[in-house]
Design a protein around this motif. Sequence first.
Motif, PDB file in Angstrom:
ATOM      1  N   VAL A   1      26.849 -25.552 -56.792  1.00  0.00           N
ATOM      2  CA  VAL A   1      25.988 -26.743 -56.683  1.00  0.00           C
ATOM      3  C   VAL A   1      25.811 -27.057 -55.204  1.00  0.00           C
ATOM      4  CG1 VAL A   1      25.725 -29.193 -57.208  1.00  0.00           C
ATOM      5  CG2 VAL A   1      26.745 -27.655 -58.902  1.00  0.00           C
ATOM      6  N   HIS A   2      24.561 -27.176 -54.774  1.00  0.00           N
ATOM      7  CA  HIS A   2      24.259 -27.305 -53.350  1.00  0.00           C
ATOM      8  C   HIS A   2      23.452 -28.573 -53.099  1.00  0.00           C
ATOM      9  CE1 HIS A   2      25.544 -23.092 -53.257  1.00  0.00           C
ATOM     10  NE2 HIS A   2      24.799 -22.954 -54.351  1.00  0.00           N
ATOM     11  N   LEU A   3      24.022 -29.473 -52.303  1.00  0.00           N
ATOM     12  CA  LEU A   3      23.382 -30.754 -51.995  1.00  0.00           C
ATOM     13  C   LEU A   3      22.862 -30.735 -50.562  1.00  0.00           C
ATOM     14  CD1 LEU A   3      22.750 -33.769 -52.578  1.00  0.00           C
ATOM     15  CD2 LEU A   3      25.081 -34.284 -51.796  1.00  0.00           C
ATOM     16  N   PHE A   4      21.571 -31.024 -50.398  1.00  0.00           N
ATOM     17  CA  PHE A   4      20.954 -31.103 -49.080  1.00  0.00           C
ATOM     18  C   PHE A   4      20.523 -32.544 -48.813  1.00  0.00           C
ATOM     19  CE2 PHE A   4      20.102 -26.816 -50.659  1.00  0.00           C
ATOM     20  CZ  PHE A   4      20.543 -26.028 -49.603  1.00  0.00           C
TER      21      PHE A   4
ATOM     22  N   TRP B   1      19.642 -19.304 -47.606  1.00  0.00           N
ATOM     23  CA  TRP B   1      20.721 -19.944 -48.358  1.00  0.00           C
ATOM     24  C   TRP B   1      20.459 -19.877 -49.865  1.00  0.00           C
ATOM     25  CZ3 TRP B   1      25.467 -21.602 -47.169  1.00  0.00           C
ATOM     26  CH2 TRP B   1      26.127 -22.410 -48.096  1.00  0.00           C
ATOM     27  N   ILE B   2      19.249 -20.200 -50.259  1.00  0.00           N
ATOM     28  CA  ILE B   2      18.914 -20.172 -51.690  1.00  0.00           C
ATOM     29  C   ILE B   2      18.952 -18.747 -52.224  1.00  0.00           C
ATOM     30  CG2 ILE B   2      17.068 -20.583 -53.363  1.00  0.00           C
ATOM     31  CD1 ILE B   2      16.285 -23.046 -51.726  1.00  0.00           C
ATOM     32  N   ARG B   3      18.394 -17.817 -51.480  1.00  0.00           N
ATOM     33  CA  ARG B   3      18.383 -16.420 -51.915  1.00  0.00           C
ATOM     34  C   ARG B   3      19.803 -15.896 -52.103  1.00  0.00           C
ATOM     35  NH1 ARG B   3      16.065 -14.579 -47.809  1.00  0.00           N
ATOM     36  NH2 ARG B   3      13.911 -14.781 -48.564  1.00  0.00           N
ATOM     37  N   GLY B   4      20.666 -16.158 -51.136  1.00  0.00           N
ATOM     38  CA  GLY B   4      22.040 -15.666 -51.215  1.00  0.00           C
ATOM     39  C   GLY B   4      22.820 -16.276 -52.367  1.00  0.00           C
TER      40      GLY B   4
ATOM     41  N   ASP C   1      18.277 -34.459 -51.543  1.00  0.00           N
ATOM     42  CA  ASP C   1      18.241 -35.919 -51.463  1.00  0.00           C
ATOM     43  C   ASP C   1      17.436 -36.356 -50.246  1.00  0.00           C
ATOM     44  OD1 ASP C   1      18.700 -38.536 -52.066  1.00  0.00           O
ATOM     45  OD2 ASP C   1      20.854 -38.500 -51.688  1.00  0.00           O
ATOM     46  N   GLU C   2      16.974 -37.615 -50.283  1.00  0.00           N
ATOM     47  CA  GLU C   2      16.182 -38.206 -49.191  1.00  0.00           C
ATOM     48  C   GLU C   2      14.873 -37.445 -48.955  1.00  0.00           C
ATOM     49  OE1 GLU C   2      19.740 -39.968 -46.381  1.00  0.00           O
ATOM     50  OE2 GLU C   2      18.976 -37.965 -45.927  1.00  0.00           O
TER      51      GLU C   2
ATOM     52  N   PHE D   1      14.820 -32.880 -56.904  1.00  0.00           N
ATOM     53  CA  PHE D   1      14.422 -33.643 -55.720  1.00  0.00           C
ATOM     54  C   PHE D   1      14.665 -35.128 -55.993  1.00  0.00           C
ATOM     55  CE2 PHE D   1      11.083 -30.122 -55.723  1.00  0.00           C
ATOM     56  CZ  PHE D   1      11.864 -29.280 -54.921  1.00  0.00           C
ATOM     57  N   LEU D   2      15.255 -35.822 -55.014  1.00  0.00           N
ATOM     58  CA  LEU D   2      15.504 -37.257 -55.137  1.00  0.00           C
ATOM     59  C   LEU D   2      14.731 -37.983 -54.047  1.00  0.00           C
ATOM     60  CD1 LEU D   2      19.417 -37.146 -55.515  1.00  0.00           C
ATOM     61  CD2 LEU D   2      17.684 -36.824 -57.279  1.00  0.00           C
ATOM     62  N   SER D   3      13.981 -39.010 -54.431  1.00  0.00           N
ATOM     63  CA  SER D   3      13.123 -39.672 -53.453  1.00  0.00           C
ATOM     64  C   SER D   3      12.912 -41.144 -53.788  1.00  0.00           C
ATOM     65  CB  SER D   3      11.764 -38.962 -53.390  1.00  0.00           C
ATOM     66  OG  SER D   3      10.900 -39.591 -52.474  1.00  0.00           O
ATOM     67  N   ASN D   4      12.854 -41.962 -52.732  1.00  0.00           N
ATOM     68  CA  ASN D   4      12.456 -43.366 -52.901  1.00  0.00           C
ATOM     69  C   ASN D   4      10.940 -43.499 -52.943  1.00  0.00           C
ATOM     70  OD1 ASN D   4      15.148 -44.042 -52.804  1.00  0.00           O
ATOM     71  ND2 ASN D   4      15.103 -44.815 -50.706  1.00  0.00           N
ATOM     72  N   ALA D   5      10.242 -42.452 -52.506  1.00  0.00           N
ATOM     73  CA  ALA D   5       8.775 -42.481 -52.505  1.00  0.00           C
ATOM     74  C   ALA D   5       8.258 -42.665 -53.924  1.00  0.00           C
ATOM     75  CB  ALA D   5       8.214 -41.183 -51.908  1.00  0.00           C
ATOM     76  N   GLY D   6       7.265 -43.501 -54.063  1.00  0.00           N
ATOM     77  CA  GLY D   6       6.724 -43.807 -55.381  1.00  0.00           C
ATOM     78  C   GLY D   6       7.411 -44.981 -56.042  1.00  0.00           C
ATOM     79  N   GLY D   7       8.488 -45.485 -55.421  1.00  0.00           N
ATOM     80  CA  GLY D   7       9.209 -46.612 -55.997  1.00  0.00           C
ATOM     81  C   GLY D   7       8.351 -47.850 -56.140  1.00  0.00           C
TER      82      GLY D   7
END
Length: 342
Positions: free
Chosen positions: A130-133, A155-158, A171-172, A206-212
């Motif tokens: 599990v990879h959090l950016f 990173w994703i490919r590996g 996130d963000e 994807f996590l976003s405040n946009a559209g809130g």
Amino acid sequence: MLRAAGLLWLLLPGLAALEPLSVSLAIGVAWAITGYLSHPNFYCNYVECCPSAGHRINATALKAQLDAKLFGQHLAKDVVLRAVMGFTNNPSPKKPLTLSLHGWAGTGKNFLSQILAEHVHPAGLRSKFVHLFLATLHFPHQEQVKLYKEQLQNWIRGNVSACPHSVFIFDEMDKMHPGLIDAIKPFLDYYEQVDKVSYRKAIFIFLSNAGGDLINKAALDFWTSGKSREEIQLKDLEPLLSVGVFNNKNSGLWHSSLIDRNLIDYFVPFLPLEHKHVKMCVRAEMTARGYVVDENIVQTVADEMTFFPKEQKIYSDKGCKTVQAKLDIHEDFVLRDTKAKG
């Protein structure tokens, strides 16, 4: 297995001095032990392993956890549960599952993504699969976007090469530099393989405040017209979100090819939380800390939150984000009450 067989071969001269029956028995026991130790289930009891090809998420357990811990988000729970179960029950998905979660802070976006990650990989965010950016941490400089794109692809490919069921959480997204996320477009598309790697079993969130603001306005419109928030359906918000985020320059998905090519499977709206939902969060936090739930404390903490619109004061402007900090202030009273009732 081969290494164990080699060891057994080295021992054969010593075994030759034994009777044939003893030798046969010794060899049989050695092979049995070797087979047990080399079985994947034995190894994976001690080391985290990538789920097998036939891995399925427990829908009942996932629904129960969402119902018990995620408050006021009937849409998000329903959409994500159906999307995830449909995806994991499909032996041959045509693309990775891609979810975009939108709403104001404190409404449960991070919480839901963590719960989902735990049901794919029990270690959750601590899992090596599990990879959090975080946009502001991992991609801070506009002038280095080209480098970030290359690093992100590598990173994703590996990691998908190591585990097809990898989970990637961004996130963000509202703070991500426009164009950066397009680097992962080939991995989200309908390709069987990209450079001999299949990404079809991976999950991207994807996590976003946009559209809130759009979500809050729609929720307030329903309230003003006398409708229940539970009457809000995905079709009422998803088109607004996809178009709004695509045209929002403060969104990492601004003019993104991920939207343009319809590679995001669901835009998931998180509704603003009402006073009753904040109280649910307080109760859940008290229970998690092992406290006796005192409704006076619950009411006090909820009353200390700020609500909007200014006149009606319906929705918490921070969701449940500051509940833990607010409860800390009252901890002495809670502990005293818990001891008295204990």
